[in-house]
Design an enzyme around this catalytic site. Structure first.
Site, short mmCIF file in Angstrom:
data_model
loop_
_atom_site.label_atom_id
_atom_site.label_comp_id
_atom_site.label_asym_id
_atom_site.label_seq_id
_atom_site.Cartn_x
_atom_site.Cartn_y
_atom_site.Cartn_z
CB ILE A 38 51.64 22.69 48.45
CG1 ILE A 38 52.08 21.43 47.70
CG2 ILE A 38 51.85 23.94 47.59
CD1 ILE A 38 51.25 21.12 46.46
CB THR B 263 49.99 27.13 42.21
OG1 THR B 263 50.05 27.26 43.64
CG2 THR B 263 50.73 28.28 41.55
N GLY B 264 46.58 25.94 42.71
CA GLY B 264 45.84 24.80 43.24
C GLY B 264 45.04 24.11 42.15
NE ARG B 265 43.71 19.59 40.65
CZ ARG B 265 45.00 19.35 40.85
NH1 ARG B 265 45.85 20.37 40.92
NH2 ARG B 265 45.46 18.12 40.98
CG ASP C 4 50.61 26.42 37.16
OD1 ASP C 4 51.17 26.58 36.06
OD2 ASP C 4 50.59 25.32 37.75
CD GLU D 29 43.86 23.09 34.16
OE1 GLU D 29 44.57 22.10 34.32
OE2 GLU D 29 43.96 24.12 34.84
CG HIS E 161 47.81 22.09 35.96
ND1 HIS E 161 46.50 21.70 36.12
CD2 HIS E 161 48.46 21.68 37.08
CE1 HIS E 161 46.37 21.06 37.28
NE2 HIS E 161 47.55 21.04 37.87
CB ALA F 48 53.09 25.00 39.86
CE1 TYR F 49 53.56 17.38 36.81
CE2 TYR F 49 52.13 19.25 36.33
CZ TYR F 49 52.72 18.06 35.95
OH TYR F 49 52.51 17.56 34.69
#
Length: 346
Positions: free
Chosen positions: A185, A254-256, A280, A285, A317, A319-320
């Site tokens: 990524i 956009t990771g964790r 994201d 969360e 969350h 983005a994927y």
């Protein structure tokens, strides 16, 4: 990482267990069984379409796996889970008691599963790869939205205020972007950034743009996070490092969520030291993202404070979440199961 990708035939049965089973493969060999927990309708349609073609008979279970429904996996050595709900140790123990020996998580990250405990109860854990373009595209979108003040612009125009923002936007070609994590990524993000003509820094000696971590933090106008969440990377961007960032810099994650110290981020944003953030993923969360919270009170005060800020973008969350990535996730989950059954994976 972040998160990723038809028909009425994929809908789960409406019984209280929310469970349906695909037709077996037409092959003369018996189909391999796979229990798929926490499976939405779009995923179910793909599992039912692709599973029999590959020789896998998926049992679709709408509910996320838990201690009380793990028995639904009986008869399957392999199960699939999603990243949206933590897999508790009692759930792992119950899966082991049901005969499960392998879990394939429909995500790149494992941080929602205690992998060491799973191994102690006889369960191996695998992840899936999916299109890195899904998260990379989204990351660039968030960067552009952040530096062009998209949130405040859209809010004003929604209220029919069409004046220009007092703060002008920036162009990526004039900025230095620090990319933390250069796996599939992160590399895809770098490829896109080069098309904008900006300077890219990495903390990775495989790249000619490699600098020390401290230099990356101090020199970057935007810092974007793409590294896995581990004990070593928890709060990788903590108060000390955030304070060393350039005044007016931006953070994109956009990771964790726990890669970033949320309280330290809030302090830097509320003081005006940072230019903004695009997130994201977020600490805490769980139980909020992926749920309809419009008429519900929740206790994440940090999220409320972040959402009040005009220079902070938050998405759930997602983005994927593309069609291409979802197909990759389902296909690679099925392949993981087949590889386990054939002894090609631990």
């Amino acid at each position: 990482m972040p998160s990723s990708e038809l028909g009425s035939s994929g809908e789960a049965a409406t019984g209280h267990r929310g469970r349906t089973k695909a037709e077996p493969s037409s092959s003369s060999l018996p189909a391999t069984g796979l229990a798929v927990f926490g499976c939405g309708q779009d995923e179910a349609a793909l599992f039912q379409e692709m599973g029999p073609r590959l020789g896998v008979a998926p049992t679709i279970i709408e509910a996320a796996v838990c201690e009380t429904n793990a028995e639904l996996a009986i008869g399957n050595r392999c199960v699939s889970v999603n990243h949206k709900t933590p897999i508790t140790n009692p759930s792992l123990l119950a899966l082991s008691a049901a005969g499960v020996q392998y879990i394939s998580t429909r995500s790149i990250g494992y941080n929602h599963i205690d992998v060491e405990y799973a191994e102690r109860v006889g369960i191996s854990v695998g992840n899936v790869a999916y299109s890195p373009d899904s998260v990379a595209d989204y990351t660039l979108m968030l960067m552009l939205m952040a530096v062009r003040h998209a949130k405040s612009t859209v809010r004003r125009t929604d209220a029919h205020d069409y004046r220009l923002n007092d703060t002008r936007g920036k162009e990526l070609r004039d900025l230095t972007v620090g990319v933390i994590g250069t796996g599939r990524i992160g590399t895809a993000v770098i490829d896109r950034l080069r098309g904008f003509g900006c300077r890219v820094l990495t903390h990775d000696n495989r790249s000619h743009s490699h600098v020390s971590f401290d230099e990356l933090i101090e020199l970057s106008d935007i810092v974007t996070l793409h590294t896995p969440l581990t004990a070593d990377t928890h709060h990788l961007l903590d108060r000390h490092r955030i304070e060393r960032m350039k005044p007016g810099a931006y953070i994109v994650n956009t990771g964790r969520g726990p890669l970033l110290d949320t309280e330290a981020l809030l302090a830097a944003l509320e003081s005006g030291r940072l230019g903004g953030a695009a997130l994201d993923v977020l600490e805490g969360e769980e139980g909020i993202f992926y749920a309809d919270c419009r008429n519900r009170h929740f206790e994440n005060e940090a999220l409320v404070r972040l959402q009040r800020l005009p220079n902070v973008l938050i998405s759930p969350h997602s983005a994927y979440d593309t069609e291409h990535a979802l197909k990759d996730i389902v296909e690679n989950t099925l392949i993981n199961c087949l590889n386990f059954e054939s002894g090609r994976t631990a």
